[in-house]
Structure formats: C-alpha cells, structure tokens
Design a protein around this motif. Structure first.
Motif, PDB file in Angstrom:
ATOM      1  N   ALA A   9       0.831  -1.207   0.000  1.00 49.48           N
ATOM      2  CA  ALA A   9       0.000   0.000   0.000  1.00 49.48           C
ATOM      3  C   ALA A   9       0.864   1.255   0.000  1.00 49.48           C
ATOM      4  CB  ALA A   9      -0.933  -0.008   1.208  1.00 49.48           C
ATOM      5  N   VAL A  10       1.944   1.229   0.778  1.00 50.31           N
ATOM      6  CA  VAL A  10       2.858   2.382   0.829  1.00 50.31           C
ATOM      7  C   VAL A  10       3.546   2.575  -0.512  1.00 50.31           C
ATOM      8  CG1 VAL A  10       4.888   3.350   1.967  1.00 50.31           C
ATOM      9  CG2 VAL A  10       3.211   2.067   3.305  1.00 50.31           C
ATOM     10  N   TYR A  11       4.037   1.492  -1.105  1.00 46.88           N
ATOM     11  CA  TYR A  11       4.730   1.593  -2.387  1.00 46.88           C
ATOM     12  C   TYR A  11       3.776   2.049  -3.490  1.00 46.88           C
ATOM     13  CZ  TYR A  11       8.253  -1.146   0.127  1.00 46.88           C
ATOM     14  OH  TYR A  11       9.166  -1.592   1.033  1.00 46.88           O
ATOM     15  N   ALA A  12       2.543   1.550  -3.468  1.00 45.42           N
ATOM     16  CA  ALA A  12       1.561   1.941  -4.478  1.00 45.42           C
ATOM     17  C   ALA A  12       1.220   3.421  -4.366  1.00 45.42           C
ATOM     18  CB  ALA A  12       0.302   1.099  -4.341  1.00 45.42           C
ATOM     19  N   ALA A  13       1.083   3.916  -3.137  1.00 46.82           N
ATOM     20  CA  ALA A  13       0.801   5.338  -2.932  1.00 46.82           C
ATOM     21  C   ALA A  13       1.920   6.200  -3.503  1.00 46.82           C
ATOM     22  CB  ALA A  13       0.616   5.623  -1.442  1.00 46.82           C
ATOM     23  N   SER A  14       3.160   5.751  -3.341  1.00 48.76           N
ATOM     24  CA  SER A  14       4.313   6.498  -3.852  1.00 48.76           C
ATOM     25  C   SER A  14       4.331   6.493  -5.377  1.00 48.76           C
ATOM     26  CB  SER A  14       5.607   5.894  -3.304  1.00 48.76           C
ATOM     27  OG  SER A  14       5.579   5.832  -1.893  1.00 48.76           O
ATOM     28  N   ILE A  15       4.059   5.342  -5.985  1.00 48.34           N
ATOM     29  CA  ILE A  15       4.022   5.264  -7.450  1.00 48.34           C
ATOM     30  C   ILE A  15       2.877   6.113  -7.994  1.00 48.34           C
ATOM     31  CG2 ILE A  15       3.642   3.697  -9.401  1.00 48.34           C
ATOM     32  CD1 ILE A  15       5.095   1.534  -7.795  1.00 48.34           C
ATOM     33  N   HIS A  16       1.752   6.102  -7.294  1.00 44.62           N
ATOM     34  CA  HIS A  16       0.635   6.969  -7.689  1.00 44.62           C
ATOM     35  C   HIS A  16       1.079   8.431  -7.705  1.00 44.62           C
ATOM     36  CE1 HIS A  16      -3.383   8.822  -7.659  1.00 44.62           C
ATOM     37  NE2 HIS A  16      -2.927   9.573  -6.671  1.00 44.62           N
ATOM     38  N   SER A  17       1.796   8.848  -6.664  1.00 41.61           N
ATOM     39  CA  SER A  17       2.239  10.243  -6.585  1.00 41.61           C
ATOM     40  C   SER A  17       3.198  10.583  -7.715  1.00 41.61           C
ATOM     41  CB  SER A  17       2.909  10.501  -5.228  1.00 41.61           C
ATOM     42  OG  SER A  17       1.995  10.297  -4.165  1.00 41.61           O
ATOM     43  N   ILE A  18       4.147   9.686  -7.997  1.00 44.62           N
ATOM     44  CA  ILE A  18       5.108   9.936  -9.069  1.00 44.62           C
ATOM     45  C   ILE A  18       4.410  10.063 -10.413  1.00 44.62           C
ATOM     46  CG2 ILE A  18       7.018   8.907 -10.363  1.00 44.62           C
ATOM     47  CD1 ILE A  18       7.828  10.108  -7.662  1.00 44.62           C
ATOM     48  N   SER A  19       3.278   9.364 -10.580  1.00 42.74           N
ATOM     49  CA  SER A  19       2.571   9.383 -11.865  1.00 42.74           C
ATOM     50  C   SER A  19       1.665  10.593 -12.038  1.00 42.74           C
ATOM     51  CB  SER A  19       1.743   8.097 -12.033  1.00 42.74           C
ATOM     52  OG  SER A  19       0.595   8.117 -11.196  1.00 42.74           O
ATOM     53  N   ILE A  20       1.471  11.389 -10.993  1.00 37.57           N
ATOM     54  CA  ILE A  20       0.568  12.541 -11.072  1.00 37.57           C
ATOM     55  C   ILE A  20       0.949  13.498 -12.209  1.00 37.57           C
ATOM     56  CG2 ILE A  20      -0.106  14.672  -9.869  1.00 37.57           C
ATOM     57  CD1 ILE A  20      -1.732  12.401  -8.891  1.00 37.57           C
ATOM     58  N   PRO A  21       2.223  13.893 -12.367  1.00 36.10           N
ATOM     59  CA  PRO A  21       2.551  14.838 -13.459  1.00 36.10           C
ATOM     60  C   PRO A  21       2.260  14.296 -14.848  1.00 36.10           C
ATOM     61  CG  PRO A  21       4.349  14.712 -11.863  1.00 36.10           C
ATOM     62  CD  PRO A  21       3.400  13.599 -11.541  1.00 36.10           C
ATOM     63  N   PHE A  22       2.249  12.974 -15.013  1.00 36.49           N
ATOM     64  CA  PHE A  22       1.984  12.390 -16.328  1.00 36.49           C
ATOM     65  C   PHE A  22       0.534  12.581 -16.751  1.00 36.49           C
ATOM     66  CE2 PHE A  22       5.119   8.980 -14.645  1.00 36.49           C
ATOM     67  CZ  PHE A  22       6.167   9.889 -14.749  1.00 36.49           C
ATOM     68  N   ARG A  23      -0.327  12.897 -15.776  1.00 36.31           N
ATOM     69  CA  ARG A  23      -1.764  13.017 -16.058  1.00 36.31           C
ATOM     70  C   ARG A  23      -2.274  14.450 -16.003  1.00 36.31           C
ATOM     71  NH1 ARG A  23      -4.094   8.893 -11.794  1.00 36.31           N
ATOM     72  NH2 ARG A  23      -2.042   8.887 -10.841  1.00 36.31           N
ATOM     73  N   MET A  24      -1.387  15.383 -15.685  1.00 38.68           N
ATOM     74  CA  MET A  24      -1.802  16.787 -15.611  1.00 38.68           C
ATOM     75  C   MET A  24      -2.088  17.340 -17.002  1.00 38.68           C
ATOM     76  SD  MET A  24       0.885  18.406 -12.892  1.00 38.68           S
ATOM     77  CE  MET A  24       0.943  17.901 -11.171  1.00 38.68           C
ATOM     78  N   GLU A  25      -3.018  18.292 -17.038  1.00 43.34           N
ATOM     79  CA  GLU A  25      -3.264  18.992 -18.286  1.00 43.34           C
ATOM     80  C   GLU A  25      -2.024  19.784 -18.653  1.00 43.34           C
ATOM     81  OE1 GLU A  25      -6.684  21.408 -17.725  1.00 43.34           O
ATOM     82  OE2 GLU A  25      -8.079  19.722 -17.622  1.00 43.34           O
ATOM     83  N   MET A  26      -1.568  19.610 -19.873  1.00 42.88           N
ATOM     84  CA  MET A  26      -0.392  20.330 -20.321  1.00 42.88           C
ATOM     85  C   MET A  26      -0.682  21.830 -20.413  1.00 42.88           C
ATOM     86  SD  MET A  26       2.200  18.420 -20.620  1.00 42.88           S
ATOM     87  CE  MET A  26       2.642  16.672 -20.674  1.00 42.88           C
ATOM     88  N   PRO A  27       0.330  22.680 -20.202  1.00 44.41           N
ATOM     89  CA  PRO A  27       0.113  24.136 -20.263  1.00 44.41           C
ATOM     90  C   PRO A  27      -0.511  24.544 -21.586  1.00 44.41           C
ATOM     91  CG  PRO A  27       2.304  23.631 -19.407  1.00 44.41           C
ATOM     92  CD  PRO A  27       1.725  22.333 -19.879  1.00 44.41           C
ATOM     93  N   GLY A  28      -1.479  25.444 -21.493  1.00 40.48           N
ATOM     94  CA  GLY A  28      -2.179  25.898 -22.688  1.00 40.48           C
ATOM     95  C   GLY A  28      -3.347  26.765 -22.301  1.00 40.48           C
ATOM     96  N   PRO A  29      -4.051  27.347 -23.272  1.00 41.16           N
ATOM     97  CA  PRO A  29      -5.167  28.255 -22.968  1.00 41.16           C
ATOM     98  C   PRO A  29      -6.257  27.611 -22.139  1.00 41.16           C
ATOM     99  CG  PRO A  29      -4.551  28.359 -25.295  1.00 41.16           C
ATOM    100  CD  PRO A  29      -3.805  27.212 -24.708  1.00 41.16           C
ATOM    101  N   ALA A  30      -6.484  26.274 -22.314  1.00 42.44           N
ATOM    102  CA  ALA A  30      -7.585  25.611 -21.604  1.00 42.44           C
ATOM    103  C   ALA A  30      -7.145  25.013 -20.277  1.00 42.44           C
ATOM    104  CB  ALA A  30      -8.186  24.519 -22.487  1.00 42.44           C
ATOM    105  N   ALA A  31      -5.863  25.046 -19.976  1.00 49.21           N
ATOM    106  CA  ALA A  31      -5.364  24.417 -18.750  1.00 49.21           C
ATOM    107  C   ALA A  31      -5.750  25.232 -17.526  1.00 49.21           C
ATOM    108  CB  ALA A  31      -3.850  24.268 -18.824  1.00 49.21           C
ATOM    109  N   ASN A  32      -6.101  24.534 -16.461  1.00 45.54           N
ATOM    110  CA  ASN A  32      -6.489  25.184 -15.212  1.00 45.54           C
ATOM    111  C   ASN A  32      -5.283  25.245 -14.290  1.00 45.54           C
ATOM    112  OD1 ASN A  32      -7.644  26.166 -12.898  1.00 45.54           O
ATOM    113  ND2 ASN A  32      -9.265  24.621 -12.772  1.00 45.54           N
ATOM    114  N   SER A  33      -4.548  26.356 -14.341  1.00 44.63           N
ATOM    115  CA  SER A  33      -3.292  26.466 -13.614  1.00 44.63           C
ATOM    116  C   SER A  33      -3.491  26.581 -12.113  1.00 44.63           C
ATOM    117  CB  SER A  33      -2.507  27.689 -14.117  1.00 44.63           C
ATOM    118  OG  SER A  33      -3.254  28.881 -13.920  1.00 44.63           O
ATOM    119  N   THR A  34      -4.727  26.796 -11.652  1.00 42.75           N
ATOM    120  CA  THR A  34      -4.967  26.918 -10.209  1.00 42.75           C
ATOM    121  C   THR A  34      -4.994  25.558  -9.522  1.00 42.75           C
ATOM    122  OG1 THR A  34      -7.378  26.859 -10.486  1.00 42.75           O
ATOM    123  CG2 THR A  34      -6.309  29.023 -10.560  1.00 42.75           C
TER     124      THR A  34
END
Length: 547
Positions: free
Chosen positions: A296-321
């Motif tokens: 569970a601890v290792y999975a939580a860490s891998i989940h966190s590392i993967s967060i940037p891979f799923r963020m909306e890329m910078p652009g006019p429609a991206a929600n920077s907040t």
C-alpha cells in the motif's frame, strides 16, 4: 493526450498494482459523488492517460485500466481469468469431444473462497444488497453501515491471501509471453500518442527473468517508447540465508536481476526496504509480515510519481490553479537520466503524509520529512550534482486547510534555498488533489493522523492504527533523485557478481551456468554494472571485470 500502458509482473508487483488501481477507482468514484468535494471534480488530472474505453461482449460500455498483469497460475484467488466485467469463455465439455470415444473423468478443484470484502462487492454489483437497507427492508443507520465497513476492513487485515483479495476493479489474466506481446501491441497501437510504459516487477524471484524477456521485446519493437521501471520487493523477501550456498545464490540473483533489468529500461527505481516498521515515518504503523501493508505504501508512492503524467499540459484551456509542473515519462527520464551525469538508477523518497506548510511540528519542511523507500543507499548524501523531481499533491497549509499551488511552490522554493545541501537541478510538480483512501486500504496510519491527513498531536489519543474508516485522504510528497546515494546499491551487486561469479575459482560460476549464463554473458553484465558506476565517477571502477 499521451497515454500510458502499465505492466505488472510477479506476485508482489500485483499486490502493489491492486492498491494503485484502487486509488484510481476511488478518484473516479469521487468525481461522480453528488455535492462531493470539488477538489476531485476539478482535479485537472486526465484519467484517460491510464484508462481506455471498451465494451463487454453484450455491448455494455466499460472503462478499464490499460493494464497487463502477469503472475503465477492460480494466483488470482477467487477472480477468474477474465475478471469481473467479462463473461468467462466456457471451457469445452470433454463429453462433447467427438474425437475421443473412451471414458472421461473430470477433476474439479474447489474455487478459492471469497473473503467478506469481495463478497460484499459482488453483492453490491449484482444489486443483491441495498446499501441503505437491511434484510428486513428497514433503512440502515450510518452507525450500522459503519459496522459493516468495519467488518470488511477487518477481513482484509486477517484474510488477504492473494493480491486479488482487495482489488476493486482490475481485469487481469495469466498470459503466455506471446499472448502478452500481442496484448501490448494492441494497447500501444490503440493509443493516440503513447508517452511511455509504467512497468512494475517483483524482482525477488524468477519473475525478474520473465520481466527481462518482456523488456527486451519492448526495446526491440518500441525503441522510442521510454520504460519507467519499478523493481519492488516485499520485506519478506529479505530472509537471512541459512548457509553459504544459499547466500551466494541470493547475492548472484540480485546482481544478475539488477543488471539485466536495468539494461532494458530508460529509468529504474529500486523499491523495497527490509523493514517499513523501523525504516519509515513514525506516522505509519506497517506490519512487515503483511504484503497487504507494505504494498500500500509503495503503491501510494508510485501513484504520486505518476501525477505529473496526467496533468493537463500548459495551454489556454489548462487550469493552472489546480496543477503545475506537468510532464510526461520522456521528460522525467530526460530530467533524471539525461543530464551530464546520465545516471539511470534513482532513489525514491516519500512523505506520507507530509506536515502542513505552517505546522509547528513541521521540523523544517516537506523535504526534511521525506523517507527513502530504496534500500542500501548512502544516508545524508551531499551530492552537488544531484538532480531531483519532486511531486507534492493535496498539501495542507495549516490544520486541515488545503494549500494553493502557489503556496506549495513558495514553500518548497524556500526549503531548497535554506537546505544545507542543494541539488544541481530540481523540478517540482504540484496538484491540489490529495491521495484518496479507498475502503480496501490497510489500517497503517498512526493515531496522530487526522481525517484529511493533518497531523494532530494530542496525548489523549490512543496507539490504535487508523484506516479508511477514520481517514478520507492524505497529502503526499514523493521524490525521485539521481545522486551518488544510489552508489552502494550498485557497488554491492557489482562486487557480488565479481566475487562469486567472475573471479578465478568463483564459487557461483557453476550456478550461473545452470541458470543459462555463459562466462562471456556474465562478464558483459559486470561491464554494464561498471558503466553504471562510472556515470558517477569516470575515474572510479574503471578496471575491467576480468581484473
């Protein structure tokens, strides 16, 4: 959109994977809760990166992980090879085989019994159990439902035998290598633009060899697709050898496994401490004897590392907040392994949960509360050429009040400026969405962790561990760092390979031959490990393995 394909190989890797996908399932469910927390509804995280749409044989739409899972035959417990969404393809009845005229006997093994957690899930899926009414049709009180959830959780703490015993919605199957390659090809060709492969392998046994074959195929067929490899290990794998022969075999296995796996990926992260009870944060109470806990601890860490891979890329429609610091797998590989040093073996650190930004018990900063999950590393490493990628999500500003993206950015920037040792380069990704705690999560939080992961220091609190009934979510911080801290890990494996497998009269040379490795191949492994060390110091470890 840039998609990810996830591959899980080995029993403990699938334990980690089950928790990982439970987090994703919880995130998806929270977006659909009426009047739910807007932090989940407006997370700016694209779940399509990990999931694909499809349909059952009956035409029912599905939304499933883009996942390939490999484990022992029979390791699925009560889950069928086709999972819970698709009907099993009925096996042929031998009585109907026309080419056989002799007698037929049938041997049927008893199916694995579902634990209480899986029984309740099955009942809810088939609408046998109304979650708001009891058997008599009367509406259940919240306390009654609480007791029911408590029973489910207790069944997991005492009755997890297979990784599928706590999996909420994962499709998996036992695959032959060729079939696995076909499924991988299907997933990759289906993607609009694949960003990489998230690969989790249990490297403590024979599955490291299977993973090496899979990785070699990926390198041959998908040269430009980066692989982010997590080599995970259960604390139970660190058993002391009973004699010299078994000690040598274990040392050689670790050396060969590490050499082969690291040669087929772009970035490798060894994960797995001998003990999480003593080697991790005092905020967590992990039972080392339970893979259900450590995974569970290792999975939580891998989940966190993967967060940037799923963020909306910078652009006019991206929600920077809601997010900042989006990047894909290729970018994180370039950040950590593509700099001047070009080291591709990194350390994983985690704070679960980190303190709030203004907490009196902060002890300095989020950085100071990070604990390594990578074994055999150098402590207090002051590497001026280190490169780091830090992910912080769901951070709290004070108490249980969530911090904004700019507040986290400012706090981390100050922490780096005042740190006694600064990395050469650091990259920060921030998201507001915390780690949701799903029902099938072990009770591993200390009593001083509050409902939203805030730290509560109250002497009146007991020592009982807390789980999903008391904790809804926690903030997380996870860091990958490329530094000389990893050198002892690599040095040990190179030293063991030279001493036990390459040196004249090496006691493990014959064992390596029985494993199918000739001397030239073993020397190539040693040369590969030498090159990994030379990335840190070109003048060190430069002698050939034959020396």
């Amino acid at each position: 959109m840039k998609e990810l394909v996830t591959i899980q190989v080995g029993t403990f890797a699938n334990y980690v994977g089950s928790h990982f996908w439970n987090f994703q399932d919880e995130l998806l469910g929270l977006t659909e809760v009426p009047n739910g927390d807007p932090i989940y509804k407006n997370s700016s995280l694209d779940m399509d990166v990990l999931y694909r749409t499809g349909e059952t044989q009956q035409g029912t739409p599905t939304y499933c992980p883009r996942l390939i899972s490999i484990s022992f035959q029979g390791s699925l417990g009560s889950l069928s090879l086709s999972g819970s969404l698709y009907d099993d393809i009925s096996s042929s009845d031998p009585k109907h085989i026309l080419t056989w005229t002799g007698n037929v006997s049938r041997c049927i093994a008893e199916p694995h019994r579902k634990n209480l957690f899986l029984q309740s899930l099955s009942a809810e899926e088939h609408e046998i159990l109304d979650v708001s009414e009891d058997d008599s049709g009367e509406v259940m009180s919240s306390s009654q439902r609480q007791v029911q959830d408590k029973d489910r959780i207790e069944s997991l703490e005492t009755d997890v035998t297979f990784w599928t015993d706590f999996s909420k919605d994962v499709l998996s199957g036992g695959l032959q290598l060729e079939e696995m390659n076909e499924r991988l090809r299907f997933f990759i060709e289906e993607c609009d633009k694949i960003q990489g492969i998230q690969f989790v392998v249990d490297d403590s046994g024979g599955f490291s060899s299977v993973a090496a074959e899979v990785l070699e195929n990926i390198e041959d067929e998908y040269t430009n697709t980066p692989v982010l490899l997590y080599a995970v290990r259960d604390p139970g794998a660190y058993t002391y050898a009973t004699n010299r022969k078994s000690s040598i075999a274990r040392s050689l296995h670790d050396a060969v496994s590490f050499s082969r796996l690291s040669s087929f990926c772009k970035l490798m992260i060894p994960v797995g401490l001998p003990s999480l009870r003593s080697g991790l944060s005092p905020l967590l109470h992990v039972d080392d004897q339970k893979p259900f806990h450590s995974s569970a601890v290792y999975a939580a860490s891998i989940h966190s590392i993967s967060i940037p891979f799923r963020m909306e890329m910078p652009g006019p429609a991206a929600n920077s907040t809601c997010t900042s610091g989006a990047m894909d797998v290729g970018e994180i590989v370039h950040t950590l392994a593509g700099q001047s040093r070009q080291n591709m073996v990194t350390v994983l650190d985690v704070a679960m949960p980190p303190p709030s930004l203004t907490a009196e018990h902060n002890q300095g900063s989020i950085l100071r509360n990070l604990h390594p999950l990578t074994p055999e590393i150098r402590k207090d490493d002051d590497d001026l050429l280190a490169v780091e990628s830090l992910v912080v999500h769901g951070a709290l500003y004070s108490g249980d009040h969530r911090a904004t993206v700019s507040q986290v950015n400012d706090s981390v920037r100050v922490a780096y400026q005042t740190a006694p040792a600064k990395p050469m380069f650091s990259r920060l990704s921030v998201a507001l969405c915390p780690l949701p705690i799903p029902l099938p999560f072990p009770s591993i939080f200390g009593s001083n962790v509050g409902r939203h992961g805030e730290l509560v220091f109250d002497s009146a609190q007991g020592a009982r561990s807390r789980g999903s009934l008391e904790i809804e979510s926690v903030p997380m911080a996870a860091r990958l760092r490329s530094s000389t801290a990893i050198m002892p890990f690599v040095e040990k494996r190179l030293g063991d390979l030279r001493k036990h497998g390459i040196a004249r009269g090496a006691p493990g040379a014959e064992l390596l031959r029985t494993w199918g490795f000739g001397r030239d191949e073993v020397e190539d492994m040693g040369e590969h490990l030498s090159k990994l060390l030379m990335a840190f110091d070109p003048h060190s470890h430069a002698t050939s393995d034959s020396d």
